[in-house]
Design a protein around this motif. Structure first.
Motif, PDB file in Angstrom:
ATOM      1  N   PRO A 129      48.005  30.751  24.296  1.00  0.00           N
ATOM      2  CA  PRO A 129      47.425  31.094  22.992  1.00  0.00           C
ATOM      3  C   PRO A 129      46.955  32.540  22.963  1.00  0.00           C
ATOM      4  O   PRO A 129      46.825  33.172  24.005  1.00  0.00           O
ATOM      5  N   SER A 130      46.690  33.048  21.780  1.00  0.00           N
ATOM      6  CA  SER A 130      46.282  34.442  21.609  1.00  0.00           C
ATOM      7  C   SER A 130      44.926  34.709  22.266  1.00  0.00           C
ATOM      8  O   SER A 130      43.934  34.059  21.951  1.00  0.00           O
ATOM      9  N   GLY A 131      44.898  35.676  23.178  1.00  0.00           N
ATOM     10  CA  GLY A 131      43.655  36.030  23.853  1.00  0.00           C
ATOM     11  C   GLY A 131      42.649  36.662  22.912  1.00  0.00           C
ATOM     12  O   GLY A 131      41.440  36.395  22.988  1.00  0.00           O
ATOM     13  N   HIS A 132      43.135  37.520  22.004  1.00  0.00           N
ATOM     14  CA  HIS A 132      42.240  38.148  21.025  1.00  0.00           C
ATOM     15  C   HIS A 132      41.587  37.089  20.128  1.00  0.00           C
ATOM     16  O   HIS A 132      40.398  37.172  19.822  1.00  0.00           O
ATOM     17  N   SER A 133      42.384  36.105  19.715  1.00  0.00           N
ATOM     18  CA  SER A 133      41.864  35.064  18.832  1.00  0.00           C
ATOM     19  C   SER A 133      40.810  34.210  19.541  1.00  0.00           C
ATOM     20  O   SER A 133      39.771  33.880  18.961  1.00  0.00           O
ATOM     21  N   MET A 134      41.075  33.866  20.781  1.00  0.00           N
ATOM     22  CA  MET A 134      40.112  33.078  21.542  1.00  0.00           C
ATOM     23  C   MET A 134      38.835  33.865  21.794  1.00  0.00           C
ATOM     24  O   MET A 134      37.721  33.338  21.663  1.00  0.00           O
ATOM     25  N   ALA A 135      38.995  35.137  22.156  1.00  0.00           N
ATOM     26  CA  ALA A 135      37.816  35.974  22.420  1.00  0.00           C
ATOM     27  C   ALA A 135      36.981  36.149  21.161  1.00  0.00           C
ATOM     28  O   ALA A 135      35.745  36.057  21.206  1.00  0.00           O
ATOM     29  N   ALA A 136      37.636  36.383  20.030  1.00  0.00           N
ATOM     30  CA  ALA A 136      36.912  36.572  18.767  1.00  0.00           C
ATOM     31  C   ALA A 136      36.169  35.307  18.365  1.00  0.00           C
ATOM     32  O   ALA A 136      34.994  35.355  17.971  1.00  0.00           O
ATOM     33  N   PHE A 137      36.847  34.165  18.461  1.00  0.00           N
ATOM     34  CA  PHE A 137      36.220  32.908  18.061  1.00  0.00           C
ATOM     35  C   PHE A 137      35.022  32.593  18.949  1.00  0.00           C
ATOM     36  O   PHE A 137      33.955  32.190  18.464  1.00  0.00           O
ATOM     37  N   SER A 138      35.179  32.785  20.240  1.00  0.00           N
ATOM     38  CA  SER A 138      34.089  32.494  21.171  1.00  0.00           C
ATOM     39  C   SER A 138      32.924  33.461  20.989  1.00  0.00           C
ATOM     40  O   SER A 138      31.764  33.047  20.909  1.00  0.00           O
ATOM     41  N   LEU A 139      33.239  34.754  20.931  1.00  0.00           N
ATOM     42  CA  LEU A 139      32.197  35.772  20.850  1.00  0.00           C
ATOM     43  C   LEU A 139      31.407  35.673  19.554  1.00  0.00           C
ATOM     44  O   LEU A 139      30.173  35.569  19.568  1.00  0.00           O
ATOM     45  N   TYR A 140      32.098  35.713  18.431  1.00  0.00           N
ATOM     46  CA  TYR A 140      31.396  35.696  17.153  1.00  0.00           C
ATOM     47  C   TYR A 140      30.886  34.304  16.809  1.00  0.00           C
ATOM     48  O   TYR A 140      29.905  34.160  16.070  1.00  0.00           O
ATOM     49  N   GLY A 141      31.530  33.282  17.364  1.00  0.00           N
ATOM     50  CA  GLY A 141      31.047  31.917  17.153  1.00  0.00           C
ATOM     51  C   GLY A 141      29.721  31.675  17.856  1.00  0.00           C
ATOM     52  O   GLY A 141      28.778  31.145  17.263  1.00  0.00           O
ATOM     53  N   ILE A 142      29.615  32.090  19.124  1.00  0.00           N
ATOM     54  CA  ILE A 142      28.369  31.865  19.858  1.00  0.00           C
ATOM     55  C   ILE A 142      27.270  32.790  19.346  1.00  0.00           C
ATOM     56  O   ILE A 142      26.089  32.417  19.327  1.00  0.00           O
ATOM     57  N   LEU A 143      27.643  34.007  18.908  1.00  0.00           N
ATOM     58  CA  LEU A 143      26.649  34.892  18.304  1.00  0.00           C
ATOM     59  C   LEU A 143      26.075  34.268  17.033  1.00  0.00           C
ATOM     60  O   LEU A 143      24.861  34.324  16.799  1.00  0.00           O
ATOM     61  N   ALA A 144      26.947  33.676  16.219  1.00  0.00           N
ATOM     62  CA  ALA A 144      26.489  33.027  14.991  1.00  0.00           C
ATOM     63  C   ALA A 144      25.543  31.873  15.313  1.00  0.00           C
ATOM     64  O   ALA A 144      24.511  31.688  14.656  1.00  0.00           O
ATOM     65  N   TYR A 145      25.875  31.102  16.336  1.00  0.00           N
ATOM     66  CA  TYR A 145      25.034  29.972  16.732  1.00  0.00           C
ATOM     67  C   TYR A 145      23.666  30.452  17.188  1.00  0.00           C
ATOM     68  O   TYR A 145      22.630  29.909  16.780  1.00  0.00           O
ATOM     69  N   LEU A 146      23.632  31.469  18.041  1.00  0.00           N
ATOM     70  CA  LEU A 146      22.372  31.956  18.581  1.00  0.00           C
ATOM     71  C   LEU A 146      21.517  32.629  17.508  1.00  0.00           C
ATOM     72  O   LEU A 146      20.294  32.424  17.449  1.00  0.00           O
ATOM     73  N   LEU A 147      22.148  33.432  16.649  1.00  0.00           N
ATOM     74  CA  LEU A 147      21.395  34.129  15.608  1.00  0.00           C
ATOM     75  C   LEU A 147      20.919  33.166  14.525  1.00  0.00           C
ATOM     76  O   LEU A 147      19.841  33.351  13.946  1.00  0.00           O
ATOM     77  N   TRP A 148      21.716  32.139  14.257  1.00  0.00           N
ATOM     78  CA  TRP A 148      21.344  31.131  13.256  1.00  0.00           C
ATOM     79  C   TRP A 148      19.985  30.520  13.579  1.00  0.00           C
ATOM     80  O   TRP A 148      19.179  30.263  12.688  1.00  0.00           O
ATOM     81  N   ARG A 149      19.718  30.322  14.853  1.00  0.00           N
ATOM     82  CA  ARG A 149      18.474  29.707  15.296  1.00  0.00           C
ATOM     83  C   ARG A 149      17.262  30.598  15.054  1.00  0.00           C
ATOM     84  O   ARG A 149      16.132  30.132  15.071  1.00  0.00           O
ATOM     85  N   HIS A 150      17.526  31.897  14.826  1.00  0.00           N
ATOM     86  CA  HIS A 150      16.426  32.841  14.631  1.00  0.00           C
ATOM     87  C   HIS A 150      16.376  33.404  13.205  1.00  0.00           C
ATOM     88  O   HIS A 150      15.562  34.279  12.915  1.00  0.00           O
ATOM     89  N   ILE A 151      17.262  32.921  12.342  1.00  0.00           N
ATOM     90  CA  ILE A 151      17.270  33.345  10.941  1.00  0.00           C
ATOM     91  C   ILE A 151      16.844  32.159  10.080  1.00  0.00           C
ATOM     92  O   ILE A 151      17.453  31.090  10.160  1.00  0.00           O
ATOM     93  N   SER A 152      15.829  32.344   9.271  1.00  0.00           N
ATOM     94  CA  SER A 152      15.279  31.215   8.509  1.00  0.00           C
ATOM     95  C   SER A 152      15.700  31.208   7.043  1.00  0.00           C
ATOM     96  O   SER A 152      15.612  30.177   6.373  1.00  0.00           O
ATOM     97  N   THR A 153      16.148  32.352   6.509  1.00  0.00           N
ATOM     98  CA  THR A 153      16.465  32.423   5.082  1.00  0.00           C
ATOM     99  C   THR A 153      17.913  32.015   4.819  1.00  0.00           C
ATOM    100  O   THR A 153      18.815  32.342   5.605  1.00  0.00           O
ATOM    101  N   PRO A 154      18.153  31.324   3.702  1.00  0.00           N
ATOM    102  CA  PRO A 154      19.524  30.931   3.344  1.00  0.00           C
ATOM    103  C   PRO A 154      20.450  32.135   3.167  1.00  0.00           C
ATOM    104  O   PRO A 154      21.625  32.077   3.534  1.00  0.00           O
ATOM    105  N   VAL A 155      19.921  33.219   2.604  1.00  0.00           N
ATOM    106  CA  VAL A 155      20.735  34.418   2.391  1.00  0.00           C
ATOM    107  C   VAL A 155      21.168  35.013   3.731  1.00  0.00           C
ATOM    108  O   VAL A 155      22.333  35.369   3.933  1.00  0.00           O
ATOM    109  N   GLY A 156      20.228  35.105   4.657  1.00  0.00           N
ATOM    110  CA  GLY A 156      20.532  35.640   5.975  1.00  0.00           C
ATOM    111  C   GLY A 156      21.553  34.805   6.707  1.00  0.00           C
ATOM    112  O   GLY A 156      22.494  35.336   7.324  1.00  0.00           O
ATOM    113  N   ARG A 157      21.397  33.502   6.635  1.00  0.00           N
ATOM    114  CA  ARG A 157      22.350  32.615   7.299  1.00  0.00           C
ATOM    115  C   ARG A 157      23.720  32.668   6.629  1.00  0.00           C
ATOM    116  O   ARG A 157      24.752  32.593   7.306  1.00  0.00           O
ATOM    117  N   GLY A 158      23.713  32.807   5.317  1.00  0.00           N
ATOM    118  CA  GLY A 158      24.982  32.908   4.601  1.00  0.00           C
ATOM    119  C   GLY A 158      25.747  34.165   4.989  1.00  0.00           C
ATOM    120  O   GLY A 158      26.956  34.116   5.223  1.00  0.00           O
TER     121      GLY A 158
END
Length: 225
Positions: A129-158
């Motif tokens: 499979p595409s290495g760039h695609s896997m790296a992007a999904f993992s990197l930005y996916g886990i960043l979204a998960y971690l940051l989501w836990r520290h963002i409380s506003t709907p706008v920020g999470r959106g």
């Protein structure tokens, strides 16, 4: 949303992603996905223009190699030195490094040759499979998960979700546009990384719950003494 529901959702997303990857991998191995690849590739590359090519080159550049390593180091430093979130640091590192190792393993297993027609940039190694695609999904996916836990506003999470999806999609599409991957390579990369990401989060959430119960039990024993 309670923890049990979160764990159940993560488990089923991981399972469905793994199943989806298995289906795509089977179709790739049997060469029964060529029509899909041809149609999507024609659709994407049919939009070729000098300005768009520069944009696609940019997303491909930031989706691999040095930019990913630099961003990973910055996030690790921030988690360790600024937020002092050691457990989140381990989760982040496990997802990113594990995704890279999984990609290399899968490439060796399937050893699919890269497309040779209409290449705009050069690329080495196997295609699926595409290495760039896997790296992007993992990197930005886990960043979204971690940051989501520290963002409380709907706008920020959106905004967080929109930025993450945009980065993942743009990096994946850039690989098709530049002629170095088939669409099924990108799709397979997203599914493989999605499975790895969600199962990693599942284990992390389970660990936090067990730790919480352990701390609660210890406090109860202290009170009874």
């Amino acid at each position: 949303m309670n923890l049990k529901l979160q764990l159940t959702r993560a488990f089923f997303i991981s399972l469905l992603s793994a199943l989806g990857f298995g289906i795509v991998a089977l179709l790739v191995s049997d060469q029964k996905i060529n029509q899909f690849d041809s149609v999507i590739t024609s659709l994407v590359q049919g939009r070729e223009a000098p300005a768009l090519t520069n944009i696609m080159r940019f997303f491909t550049f930031i989706g691999g190699g040095i930019p990913v390593v630099v961003l990973t180091i910055i996030v690790l430093f921030f988690l360790y030195q600024v937020l002092h979130h050691r457990r989140e640091l381990i989760l982040f590192a496990s997802v990113v490094v594990g995704s890279a190792l999984l990609n290399e393993t899968l490439k060796v297993i399937f050893h699919r040759a890269r497309p040779t027609l209409h290449r705009i940039v050069n690329a080495n190694g196997f295609s699926f499979p595409s290495g760039h695609s896997m790296a992007a999904f993992s990197l930005y996916g886990i960043l979204a998960y971690l940051l989501w836990r520290h963002i409380s506003t709907p706008v920020g999470r959106g905004l967080l979700i929109i930025i993450s999806i945009t980065m993942i999609t743009a990096i994946g599409v850039s690989r098709i546009y530049l002629g170095v991957h088939y669409p099924s390579d990108v799709l397979g990369g997203f599914l493989a990384s999605g499975s790895w990401l969600t199962v990693s989060i599942w284990f992390y959430q389970r660990y936090l719950e067990k730790r919480k119960l352990k701390v609660s039990a210890e406090k109860t024993r202290e009170i009874r003494k």
